[in-house]
Design an enzyme around this catalytic site. Structure first.
Site, mmCIF file in Angstrom:
data_model
loop_
_atom_site.group_PDB
_atom_site.id
_atom_site.type_symbol
_atom_site.label_atom_id
_atom_site.label_comp_id
_atom_site.label_asym_id
_atom_site.label_seq_id
_atom_site.Cartn_x
_atom_site.Cartn_y
_atom_site.Cartn_z
ATOM 1 N N TYR A 115 -6.807 -2.805 12.916
ATOM 2 C CA TYR A 115 -7.679 -1.756 12.372
ATOM 3 C C TYR A 115 -9.138 -1.994 12.713
ATOM 4 O O TYR A 115 -10.012 -1.671 11.917
ATOM 5 C CB TYR A 115 -7.472 -1.660 10.850
ATOM 6 C CG TYR A 115 -6.106 -1.125 10.468
ATOM 7 C CD1 TYR A 115 -5.890 0.251 10.393
ATOM 8 C CD2 TYR A 115 -5.036 -1.970 10.216
ATOM 9 C CE1 TYR A 115 -4.646 0.763 10.051
ATOM 10 C CE2 TYR A 115 -3.784 -1.478 9.880
ATOM 11 C CZ TYR A 115 -3.592 -0.105 9.799
ATOM 12 O OH TYR A 115 -2.354 0.403 9.464
ATOM 13 N N GLU A 164 0.908 -1.010 14.083
ATOM 14 C CA GLU A 164 0.071 -0.099 13.286
ATOM 15 C C GLU A 164 -1.317 -0.064 13.895
ATOM 16 O O GLU A 164 -1.837 -1.102 14.294
ATOM 17 C CB GLU A 164 -0.088 -0.585 11.834
ATOM 18 C CG GLU A 164 1.138 -0.463 10.982
ATOM 19 C CD GLU A 164 0.906 -0.955 9.547
ATOM 20 O OE1 GLU A 164 -0.258 -0.948 9.072
ATOM 21 O OE2 GLU A 164 1.886 -1.353 8.919
ATOM 22 N N ASP A 183 0.812 -1.211 0.000
ATOM 23 C CA ASP A 183 0.000 0.000 0.000
ATOM 24 C C ASP A 183 0.851 1.269 0.000
ATOM 25 O O ASP A 183 0.714 2.119 0.867
ATOM 26 C CB ASP A 183 -0.904 -0.058 1.252
ATOM 27 C CG ASP A 183 -1.828 1.135 1.372
ATOM 28 O OD1 ASP A 183 -2.230 1.689 0.336
ATOM 29 O OD2 ASP A 183 -2.144 1.515 2.521
ATOM 30 N N GLU A 236 3.046 -8.152 7.676
ATOM 31 C CA GLU A 236 1.767 -8.649 7.192
ATOM 32 C C GLU A 236 1.841 -9.694 6.093
ATOM 33 O O GLU A 236 1.260 -9.524 5.014
ATOM 34 C CB GLU A 236 0.900 -7.476 6.708
ATOM 35 C CG GLU A 236 0.553 -6.521 7.816
ATOM 36 C CD GLU A 236 -0.696 -5.702 7.531
ATOM 37 O OE1 GLU A 236 -1.090 -5.595 6.357
ATOM 38 O OE2 GLU A 236 -1.284 -5.186 8.488
HETATM 39 C C1 GCB Z 1 -1.364 -2.173 6.784
HETATM 40 C C2 GCB Z 1 -0.065 -2.117 6.055
HETATM 41 C C3 GCB Z 1 0.275 -0.709 5.621
HETATM 42 C C4 GCB Z 1 -0.963 -0.028 5.057
HETATM 43 C C5 GCB Z 1 -2.003 0.037 6.155
HETATM 44 C C6 GCB Z 1 -3.319 0.693 5.689
HETATM 45 O O1 GCB Z 1 -1.630 -3.041 7.541
HETATM 46 O O2 GCB Z 1 0.994 -2.675 6.794
HETATM 47 O O3 GCB Z 1 1.297 -0.754 4.674
HETATM 48 O O4 GCB Z 1 -0.703 1.223 4.547
HETATM 49 O O5 GCB Z 1 -2.310 -1.244 6.594
HETATM 50 O O6 GCB Z 1 -3.421 1.897 5.760
HETATM 51 O O7 GCB Z 1 -4.192 -0.036 5.243
#
Ligand code: GCB
Length: 595
Positions: free
Chosen positions: A471, A507, A170, A410
């Site tokens: 998330y 994250e 991403d 990931e």
């Molecule tokens: C993740 C990835 C990261 C993405 C992020 C997202 O888990 O490790 O590279 O940018 O999510 O914003 O979805």
């Protein structure tokens, strides 16, 4: 103590010279991959000028999405004093595959975008006219690379984001010569090839072990000086070690990032130095033990962010103003840590981290791996990832700021959320090897693997520290922070019971349009981002095994184009791409700055 494989950064002193070739080079895209025999190694038929270092994508309209071959070329005189020296060419970062010619002869090829490589070029140099240096760079998204390309029906993040250019990750696939290209000269006979420093603490003494590798089978003598202490080095077969003690040592850490000057020398029969190399070292220990991360024996808590090397126009090209500003802003927020998501960062960034006392999780570019892609792809990727971890450790082993090696971000085992048993098994074998290699090369630092939501939990147990990206409240449970927090709490407690290892949430975050507001908080608003971060920090604060919280992301950054990424951007920054704070940055400051 491991040694060899020196990627020592070129240095100028009474024995060594460096020539930085940064500046404007000739540049030409080569979509047809025209025959090298056509003479492109000596003259480009239709070139334009390009800055080095820089990505090519933001500079020329026709180069924005070009990931195929491109040529760089420049001319350089070498001083005649170098005739009696050994001369090397060092490329700091060429993303992804590079080939280098000096005066028409191939001197190096390298795969992997973010780590340096070196070629001896004494035999190719000319002294009565300029030398022609040509470098090709190509960034095709191929299945067997690390990071991999999507391949046929490839998964990874691309499977979800479906962006253009298609990637498994991403962020925008910037390409080019991203860091400096250097020529450097060292003494022709014996010279220092590598220095490895490891530190321990005994009582209040710092104990510093220094290993020096010299080329060939150097069997002479040397000296190492640390502060005011000196020790002799007696080389055998090109290697020597010494241990020095620093009484009442000032231990390196975020509150007092004290650095000690260290110089190693080779000396001749009369005791005169024939080569020398200097670096600044920090005396500190780091370990993962008893569910905690210990820095100098004390529990450490990482407060920080994931980042990118990303800025308009430069792309991923070395940008020292950006780095200085970013450290300033991270300190303003009260951060003491970050992760080099998702590839090794510039060596200057590591120097600044040493000096400013940042705790860095240092990561190879193993992002977007999917073990459902089959044995051939896995085998090719293992070879690349093993080389990357070797090169990264060789480059960054002497930085006190690097406290953890991260071996992957990931990885997937088939489809998102469906972990195929063979893919899990293949991944386990892969990561065990990679992890063992990191430990073999550097027994002094913990390792980590960062897992995706829904990924195989057993992979999390391979490193010494557990890394998770979460998330809930964004990709799942949209807009429902109460429900999100409940899932999060249950999962963290379960991971703790299961592994008993320190956990870093590497994250967590939400896309946030700067200036978009909503009360009660709604997704994409500054209020929602702030509230999301507040909730996650509260959950972690109640759990001592949560030893670190890294917000995703420090700043908004460029991605490919796609329906999941408004305006070709990931908006999860707490700063905008031009480094203006969103509300969440102010919140983090209120929470993190120690008063
Ligand atoms: C993740 C990835 C990261 C993405 C992020 C997202 O888990 O490790 O590279 O940018 O999510 O914003 O979805």
């Amino acid at each position: 103590m491991p040694g060899r494989g020196g990627l020592l950064r070129p240095q100028r002193n009474q024995h060594r010279e460096v020539l930085d070739m940064s500046g404007l080079w000739r540049f030409q895209l080569d979509p047809q991959e025209e025959d090298e025999g056509a003479g492109w190694t000596r003259a480009l038929p239709a070139s334009r000028m390009i800055p080095v270092p820089c990505s090519w994508n933001d500079l020329f309209d026709d180069a924005r999405d070009h990931l195929g071959l491109a040529w760089y070329q420049t001319e350089v005189w070498t001083p005649s004093a170098w005739r009696s020296q050994r001369v090397f060419l060092r490329v700091g970062s060429a993303n992804y595959a590079a080939k280098v010619w000096v005066n028409g002869t191939v001197v190096a090829e390298h795969q992997g975008g973010h780590l340096p490589f070196v070629a001896g070029i004494s035999a190719q140099l000319v002294w009565d006219r300029p030398n022609i240096i040509a470098i090709t760079v190509e960034n095709k998204q191929l299945l067997g690379r690390v990071p991999p390309g999507p391949g046929e029906g490839g998964g990874g993040v691309a499977g979800v984001l479906g962006g253009y250019p298609a990637t498994t990750y991403d962020f925008f696939p910037y390409a080019g010569l991203h860091r400096q290209v250097w020529l450097y000269a060292v003494p022709a006979e014996a010279h220092i090839d590598d220095v490895t420093v490891t530190t321990t603490v005994e009582g209040s003494d710092g104990v510093v072990r220094v290993r020096v590798d010299a080329v060939g089978d150097y069997a002479g003598r040397g000296r190492v000086r640390l502060n005011d202490t000196e020790a002799d080095l007696a080389f055998q077969a090109g290697a020597a070690e010494a241990t020095l003690r620093v009484p009442s040592a000032r231990l390196w850490g975020p509150r007092d990032p004290h650095l000690y000057p260290l110089t190693v020398m080779l000396v001749d029969g009369q005791g005169r130095a024939t080569d020398s190399y200097s670096l600044e070292i920090g005396i500190r220990t780091v370990e993962a033990r008893g569910g905690r991360l210990l820095l100098n024996g004390e529990p450490a808590t990482l407060r920080g962010v994931g980042k990118h090397e990303d800025f308009p126009l430069h792309g991923r090209g070395l940008d020292l103003p950006m780095w200085v500003r970013d450290y300033e802003l991270m300190r303003w927020m009260g951060a003491n840590s970050y992760r080099t998501t998702h590839y090794p960062y510039a060596e200057e960034a590591m120097d600044l981290a040493d000096r400013l006392g940042f705790l860095v999780i240092n990561e190879i570019p193993a992002v977007g791996l999917n073990f459902g892609d089959g044995p051939d792809a896995n085998a090719q990727r293992l070879e690349q990832a093993m080389r990357q971890i070797r090169e990264l450790i060789a480059r960054d082993k002497n930085h006190p700021s690097t406290i953890i090696w991260n071996i992957a971000n990931e990885p997937f085992a088939g489809e998102i959320g469906v972990n195929q048993p063979e893919a899990v098994e293949a991944g386990t074998r892969f990561f065990r090897q990679l992890n063992a290699e990191a430990h073999r090369l550097d027994p002094t630092r913990p390792t980590m693997l960062v897992g995706v939501m829904g990924g195989p939990p057993e992979w999390l147990d391979i490193g010494d520290v557990v890394g998770i990206n979460r998330y809930y409240g964004w990709y799942t449970h949209p807009g429902q922070l109460d429900a999100a927090v409940r899932v999060l709490e249950a999962e963290l407690d379960d991971l703790h019971r299961r592994f008993g290892k320190p956990i870093v949430m590497t994250e967590f975050g939400t896309d946030t349009l700067p200036g978009h507001h909503a009360n009660p908080p709604e997704m994409w608003s500054e209020e929602y981002q702030t509230e999301f971060i507040r909730r996650y920090l509260d959950v972690a604060a109640a759990r001592p095994f949560m030893v670190g919280m890294h917000v995703w992301n420090f700043a908004d950054f460029k991605t490919g184009q796609g329906t999941m990424r408004a305006a070709g951007m990931n908006f999860k920054g707490v700063f905008t791409r031009d480094r203006r704070p969103k509300a969440a940055a102010h919140f983090l400051r209120s929470r993190w700055v120690e008063r």
